[in-house]
Design a protein around this motif. Structure first.
Motif, PDB file in Angstrom:
ATOM      1  N   LEU A  16      61.775  84.951  39.275  1.00  0.00           N
ATOM      2  CA  LEU A  16      62.732  84.429  40.246  1.00  0.00           C
ATOM      3  C   LEU A  16      64.163  84.330  39.708  1.00  0.00           C
ATOM      4  O   LEU A  16      65.097  84.779  40.389  1.00  0.00           O
ATOM      5  N   PRO A  17      64.398  83.785  38.506  1.00  0.00           N
ATOM      6  CA  PRO A  17      65.786  83.725  38.027  1.00  0.00           C
ATOM      7  C   PRO A  17      66.414  85.099  37.845  1.00  0.00           C
ATOM      8  O   PRO A  17      67.630  85.249  37.971  1.00  0.00           O
ATOM      9  N   ARG A  18      65.599  86.102  37.562  1.00  0.00           N
ATOM     10  CA  ARG A  18      66.128  87.458  37.390  1.00  0.00           C
ATOM     11  C   ARG A  18      66.492  88.109  38.727  1.00  0.00           C
ATOM     12  O   ARG A  18      67.281  89.046  38.761  1.00  0.00           O
ATOM     13  N   ILE A  19      65.921  87.596  39.801  1.00  0.00           N
ATOM     14  CA  ILE A  19      66.199  88.158  41.126  1.00  0.00           C
ATOM     15  C   ILE A  19      67.358  87.441  41.805  1.00  0.00           C
ATOM     16  O   ILE A  19      68.263  88.081  42.344  1.00  0.00           O
ATOM     17  N   VAL A  20      67.357  86.109  41.774  1.00  0.00           N
ATOM     18  CA  VAL A  20      68.377  85.350  42.524  1.00  0.00           C
ATOM     19  C   VAL A  20      69.333  84.587  41.624  1.00  0.00           C
ATOM     20  O   VAL A  20      70.272  83.953  42.126  1.00  0.00           O
ATOM     21  N   GLY A  21      69.130  84.624  40.293  1.00  0.00           N
ATOM     22  CA  GLY A  21      69.987  83.867  39.382  1.00  0.00           C
ATOM     23  C   GLY A  21      69.397  82.494  39.100  1.00  0.00           C
ATOM     24  O   GLY A  21      68.667  81.922  39.911  1.00  0.00           O
ATOM     25  N   ILE A  22      69.741  81.952  37.954  1.00  0.00           N
ATOM     26  CA  ILE A  22      69.128  80.699  37.512  1.00  0.00           C
ATOM     27  C   ILE A  22      69.522  79.520  38.391  1.00  0.00           C
ATOM     28  O   ILE A  22      68.697  78.645  38.685  1.00  0.00           O
ATOM     29  N   ALA A  23      70.772  79.467  38.876  1.00  0.00           N
ATOM     30  CA  ALA A  23      71.201  78.318  39.680  1.00  0.00           C
ATOM     31  C   ALA A  23      70.419  78.245  40.992  1.00  0.00           C
ATOM     32  O   ALA A  23      69.932  77.176  41.380  1.00  0.00           O
ATOM     33  N   THR A  24      70.298  79.381  41.670  1.00  0.00           N
ATOM     34  CA  THR A  24      69.543  79.394  42.926  1.00  0.00           C
ATOM     35  C   THR A  24      68.066  79.141  42.676  1.00  0.00           C
ATOM     36  O   THR A  24      67.412  78.400  43.422  1.00  0.00           O
ATOM     37  N   ALA A  25      67.523  79.736  41.615  1.00  0.00           N
ATOM     38  CA  ALA A  25      66.113  79.521  41.293  1.00  0.00           C
ATOM     39  C   ALA A  25      65.830  78.038  41.049  1.00  0.00           C
ATOM     40  O   ALA A  25      64.825  77.490  41.524  1.00  0.00           O
ATOM     41  N   LEU A  26      66.721  77.372  40.332  1.00  0.00           N
ATOM     42  CA  LEU A  26      66.538  75.940  40.074  1.00  0.00           C
ATOM     43  C   LEU A  26      66.620  75.138  41.364  1.00  0.00           C
ATOM     44  O   LEU A  26      65.815  74.239  41.610  1.00  0.00           O
ATOM     45  N   GLU A  27      67.616  75.431  42.181  1.00  0.00           N
ATOM     46  CA  GLU A  27      67.760  74.687  43.442  1.00  0.00           C
ATOM     47  C   GLU A  27      66.520  74.825  44.311  1.00  0.00           C
ATOM     48  O   GLU A  27      65.991  73.837  44.823  1.00  0.00           O
ATOM     49  N   TRP A  28      66.054  76.041  44.469  1.00  0.00           N
ATOM     50  CA  TRP A  28      64.904  76.276  45.348  1.00  0.00           C
ATOM     51  C   TRP A  28      63.624  75.658  44.802  1.00  0.00           C
ATOM     52  O   TRP A  28      62.838  75.085  45.556  1.00  0.00           O
ATOM     53  N   THR A  29      63.381  75.778  43.501  1.00  0.00           N
ATOM     54  CA  THR A  29      62.109  75.290  42.950  1.00  0.00           C
ATOM     55  C   THR A  29      62.107  73.785  42.727  1.00  0.00           C
ATOM     56  O   THR A  29      61.070  73.137  42.890  1.00  0.00           O
ATOM     57  N   LEU A  30      63.242  73.203  42.367  1.00  0.00           N
ATOM     58  CA  LEU A  30      63.279  71.750  42.157  1.00  0.00           C
ATOM     59  C   LEU A  30      63.189  71.001  43.485  1.00  0.00           C
ATOM     60  O   LEU A  30      62.503  69.986  43.582  1.00  0.00           O
ATOM     61  N   ALA A  58      60.743  84.787  59.324  1.00  0.00           N
ATOM     62  CA  ALA A  58      60.251  84.466  57.974  1.00  0.00           C
ATOM     63  C   ALA A  58      60.877  83.177  57.458  1.00  0.00           C
ATOM     64  O   ALA A  58      62.048  82.885  57.719  1.00  0.00           O
ATOM     65  N   ARG A  59      60.087  82.440  56.713  1.00  0.00           N
ATOM     66  CA  ARG A  59      60.557  81.279  55.967  1.00  0.00           C
ATOM     67  C   ARG A  59      59.922  81.352  54.591  1.00  0.00           C
ATOM     68  O   ARG A  59      58.787  81.816  54.452  1.00  0.00           O
ATOM     69  N   PHE A  60      60.630  80.879  53.596  1.00  0.00           N
ATOM     70  CA  PHE A  60      60.154  80.949  52.221  1.00  0.00           C
ATOM     71  C   PHE A  60      60.141  79.540  51.631  1.00  0.00           C
ATOM     72  O   PHE A  60      61.060  78.759  51.875  1.00  0.00           O
ATOM     73  N   GLY A  61      59.125  79.255  50.824  1.00  0.00           N
ATOM     74  CA  GLY A  61      59.053  77.930  50.230  1.00  0.00           C
ATOM     75  C   GLY A  61      58.437  77.951  48.848  1.00  0.00           C
ATOM     76  O   GLY A  61      57.268  78.315  48.694  1.00  0.00           O
ATOM     77  N   PHE A  62      59.237  77.573  47.851  1.00  0.00           N
ATOM     78  CA  PHE A  62      58.721  77.366  46.487  1.00  0.00           C
ATOM     79  C   PHE A  62      58.401  75.872  46.393  1.00  0.00           C
ATOM     80  O   PHE A  62      59.142  75.097  45.780  1.00  0.00           O
ATOM     81  N   VAL A  63      57.290  75.474  47.010  1.00  0.00           N
ATOM     82  CA  VAL A  63      57.044  74.072  47.355  1.00  0.00           C
ATOM     83  C   VAL A  63      56.271  73.301  46.272  1.00  0.00           C
ATOM     84  O   VAL A  63      55.772  72.206  46.537  1.00  0.00           O
ATOM     85  N   PHE A  64      56.212  73.810  45.089  1.00  0.00           N
ATOM     86  CA  PHE A  64      55.304  73.277  44.070  1.00  0.00           C
ATOM     87  C   PHE A  64      55.597  71.832  43.696  1.00  0.00           C
ATOM     88  O   PHE A  64      54.684  71.028  43.527  1.00  0.00           O
ATOM     89  N   THR A  65      56.872  71.466  43.547  1.00  0.00           N
ATOM     90  CA  THR A  65      57.190  70.086  43.162  1.00  0.00           C
ATOM     91  C   THR A  65      56.764  69.097  44.235  1.00  0.00           C
ATOM     92  O   THR A  65      56.528  67.921  43.939  1.00  0.00           O
ATOM     93  N   ARG A  66      56.647  69.552  45.472  1.00  0.00           N
ATOM     94  CA  ARG A  66      56.195  68.677  46.550  1.00  0.00           C
ATOM     95  C   ARG A  66      54.682  68.524  46.556  1.00  0.00           C
ATOM     96  O   ARG A  66      54.136  67.752  47.345  1.00  0.00           O
ATOM     97  N   ARG A  67      54.012  69.268  45.700  1.00  0.00           N
ATOM     98  CA  ARG A  67      52.550  69.171  45.565  1.00  0.00           C
ATOM     99  C   ARG A  67      52.162  68.644  44.184  1.00  0.00           C
ATOM    100  O   ARG A  67      50.992  68.641  43.829  1.00  0.00           O
TER     101      ARG A  67
END
Length: 236
Positions: free
Chosen positions: A155-169, A134-143
């Motif tokens: 997402l922030p409620r599951i992994v925390g705001i810092a991780t959510a920001l890193e992954w989505t940005l 499995a691979r996961f991608g919150f790839v929206f900023t790249r589109r």
């Protein structure tokens, strides 16, 4: 009784008390379409209406879970025609909200890549497990897009705001070990075991439990994530 759909893009299977729903466009890596959203909603309606179904497992056919929105239409994929002067809600969000409203526990078996709506629509599930492919991608900023499917809430409620920001940005791809370390998935299993293990976990959630209690507990815990304090829970 739900009508029979010719060449369905969501397969329905019963394994005892567990319904297994399988995204089924393997030639397109199970890319998400409006029809897939409609069939997913219908499948969850069917599960909620059937007292013999106690839990739901969601997975994909072939080597991917879901490669995100089907881009066969090019840029037009993301063009939303206004309805009554208002932009309609995104299709992925309709799936997320339907899973959120499920009266049965939901376990997602991520059997391969899950990108875009392919990962954001899994966030309302109670448990996610992943195969080691499995691979996961919150790839929206790249589109040139922003996160959808209600993921900015989940997402922030599951992994925390810092991780959510890193992954989505960054929009970078996340491998299964990182997803496990950050709490996006519960465990990693070999690809050939992922659905079987998801069924085991689903059964563990409902074995020896009362269906109404399970449904209400699920709703209470999710809804309390936005409460101002424990007094709100006490008043429920």
């Amino acid at each position: 009784m739900s009508p029979v759909v010719a060449d369905p893009v969501v397969l329905f299977e019963r394994v005892g008390e567990v319904a297994v729903l399988r995204l089924h466009r393997p030639d397109r890596l199970n890319a998400f379409t409006v029809r897939m959203r409609e069939e997913l909603e219908a499948a969850f309606d069917r599960c909620d209406a059937d007292d013999e179904v106690r839990a739901v497992v969601l997975t994909g056919s072939g080597r991917a879970y879901c490669a995100g929105a089907d881009l066969a239409s090019g840029a037009d994929t993301f063009v939303a025609e206004p309805v009554g002067g208002e932009v309609p809600p995104d299709e992925g969000g309709l799936v997320s909200l339907r899973i959120y409203r499920s009266t049965k526990p939901v376990v997602v078996a991520v059997n391969g890549p899950a990108v875009g709506v392919g990962v954001t629509s899994t966030l309302p599930a109670d448990i996610r497990i992943a195969s080691d492919t499995a691979r996961f991608g919150f790839v929206f900023t790249r589109r040139g897009l922003v996160p959808e499917a209600c993921s900015s809430w989940f997402l922030p409620r599951i992994v925390g705001i810092a991780t959510a920001l890193e992954w989505t940005l960054s929009g970078r791809l996340i491998d299964a070990p990182e997803a496990l370390a950050k709490g996006l998935v519960r465990e990693i299993v070999p690809p050939e075991r992922v659905v079987e293990r998801a069924i085991e976990l689903a059964r563990g959630l409902v074995s020896g439990t009362a269906p109404v209690s399970v449904a209400l507990t699920r709703r209470m815990l999710w809804s309390m994530l936005g409460a101002e304090g424990p007094e709100v829970a006490h008043a429920m």
